[in-house]
Design an enzyme around this catalytic site. Structure first.
Site, mmCIF file in Angstrom:
data_model
loop_
_atom_site.group_PDB
_atom_site.id
_atom_site.type_symbol
_atom_site.label_atom_id
_atom_site.label_comp_id
_atom_site.label_asym_id
_atom_site.label_seq_id
_atom_site.Cartn_x
_atom_site.Cartn_y
_atom_site.Cartn_z
ATOM 1 N N ASN A 129 22.877 14.186 57.412
ATOM 2 C CA ASN A 129 22.021 15.299 57.208
ATOM 3 C C ASN A 129 22.278 16.362 58.285
ATOM 4 O O ASN A 129 21.892 16.288 59.354
ATOM 5 C CB ASN A 129 20.633 14.869 57.135
ATOM 6 N N TRP A 130 23.143 17.474 57.783
ATOM 7 C CA TRP A 130 23.341 18.619 59.024
ATOM 8 C C TRP A 130 22.168 19.676 59.102
ATOM 9 O O TRP A 130 22.135 20.396 59.983
ATOM 10 C CB TRP A 130 24.560 19.306 58.589
ATOM 11 N N LYS A 131 21.061 19.286 58.481
ATOM 12 C CA LYS A 131 19.692 20.308 58.319
ATOM 13 C C LYS A 131 20.350 21.682 58.583
ATOM 14 O O LYS A 131 21.373 21.996 57.748
ATOM 15 C CB LYS A 131 19.036 19.926 59.534
ATOM 16 N N HIS A 136 12.490 15.260 52.224
ATOM 17 C CA HIS A 136 12.801 15.089 53.748
ATOM 18 C C HIS A 136 11.351 15.356 54.452
ATOM 19 O O HIS A 136 10.740 16.618 54.074
ATOM 20 C CB HIS A 136 13.943 15.836 54.310
ATOM 21 N N GLU A 173 12.013 7.041 56.683
ATOM 22 C CA GLU A 173 12.162 7.685 57.928
ATOM 23 C C GLU A 173 11.144 8.021 58.836
ATOM 24 O O GLU A 173 10.120 8.914 58.117
ATOM 25 C CB GLU A 173 13.065 9.020 57.487
ATOM 26 N N GLY A 176 14.527 12.987 65.182
ATOM 27 C CA GLY A 176 15.110 13.909 66.321
ATOM 28 C C GLY A 176 14.158 13.751 67.525
ATOM 29 O O GLY A 176 14.313 14.787 68.449
ATOM 30 N N SER A 233 16.510 9.099 64.562
ATOM 31 C CA SER A 233 17.353 8.783 65.885
ATOM 32 C C SER A 233 18.432 7.842 66.043
ATOM 33 O O SER A 233 18.629 7.151 66.955
ATOM 34 C CB SER A 233 16.416 8.708 66.938
ATOM 35 N N GLY A 237 20.720 12.383 61.459
ATOM 36 C CA GLY A 237 20.648 13.804 61.419
ATOM 37 C C GLY A 237 21.422 14.151 62.553
ATOM 38 O O GLY A 237 22.962 14.384 62.403
#
Ligand code: PEP
Length: 253
Positions: A10-12, A95, A164, A170, A209, A230
């Site tokens: 997931n590149w956000k 998300h 998640e 993150g 993470s 991520g």
């Protein structure tokens, strides 16, 4: 039950056209690791270009969200059919960053999942508790409630759940191995109670993470069918190392 492992990135809200070279760096890993499904979810603006550059490869592409409506006067929204048309086959839904930033409810996530399925996209539907909920001993009940309310009735076996924990996204923090195994079993039980054999076949990913240093341990855990990654999916070296850390990769497939 033998479920095919899936590793999704997931590149956000990161990534410009120049960053697509990182994606191309993953193609050799994806081609070699035939026992894994590999999916990358760049920003919607890059999907069409990415699809063109990855043409003929085995790596899948996904969006990071879609609208609940098929089309209409919804300025700024992107429909599931538009993602499909651009070259996506998957879409991340619910998300925690969207639940937080846009107030997305379970009911809205469910409507989006219905729209995604109707357009032929496979949803990667996210659930997970906050740190306060975990500390209060409510992680299992929160996740079970999110599943009950956000997964549509009649969801197919192909639908993917990503567990998640919000506090692990993150942050560099992860639950213990035992905690991941325990809550994946809770998710599996809820899916099987509602969907029977289809619920047994749905893949459950861990997200939060995941990085090269911990991927081998997490991906080998009982009930973990892969990962949603991520930050570490932004660099081919890191995301490639995560794929290579999967037990199926080490077993030579
Ligand atoms: C995510 O965005 O789904 C995620 C798990 O992020 P990170 O790997 O950076 O914690």
């Amino acid at each position: 039950m033998n479920r095919r492992p899936l590793i999704a990135g997931n590149w956000k809200m990161f990534g410009l056209a120049a960053d697509l070279s990182e994606m191309e760096g993953l193609a050799p890993h994806a081609a070699r690791l035939t026992g894994l499904d590999i999916v990358l979810c760049p920003p919607a603006t890059l999907i069409a270009q990415a699809a063109w550059r990855l043409k003929g490869g085995v790596m899948g592409l996904g969006g990071q969200d879609c609208a609940p409506a098929q089309q209409g006067p919804h300025t700024g929204d992107v429909s599931a059919a538009m993602l499909k048309d651009a070259g996506a086959a998957w879409v991340i839904l619910g998300h925690s960053e969207r639940r937080r930033d846009h107030g997305e409810s379970d009911a809205l996530v469910r409507a989006k999942a219905d729209a995604a399925l109707a357009a032929g996209l496979t949803p990667i539907l996210c659930v997970g508790e906050t740190i306060e909920e975990r500390k209060a001993g409510a992680a299992d009940s929160v996740v079970t409630r999110q599943l009950a309310r956000s997964v549509p009735d009649g969801a197919p076996a192909s639908l993917v759940i990503a567990y998640e924990p919000v506090w692990a996204i993150g942050t560099g923090l992860t639950p213990s191995a035992a905690e991941i195994v325990e809550i994946h079993a809770v998710v599996r039980a809820a899916l099987m109670a509602r969907f029977g054999a289809d619920g047994a076949a749905m893949r459950i990913l861990y997200g939060g993470s995941v990085k090269p240093a911990n991927a081998g341990e997490i991906l080998a855990l009982d009930g973990v069918d892969g990962a949603l990654v991520g930050a570490a999916s932004l660099k081919a070296a890191d995301f490639g190392a995560i794929m290579e850390a999967h037990p199926a990769a080490r077993a030579g497939n």
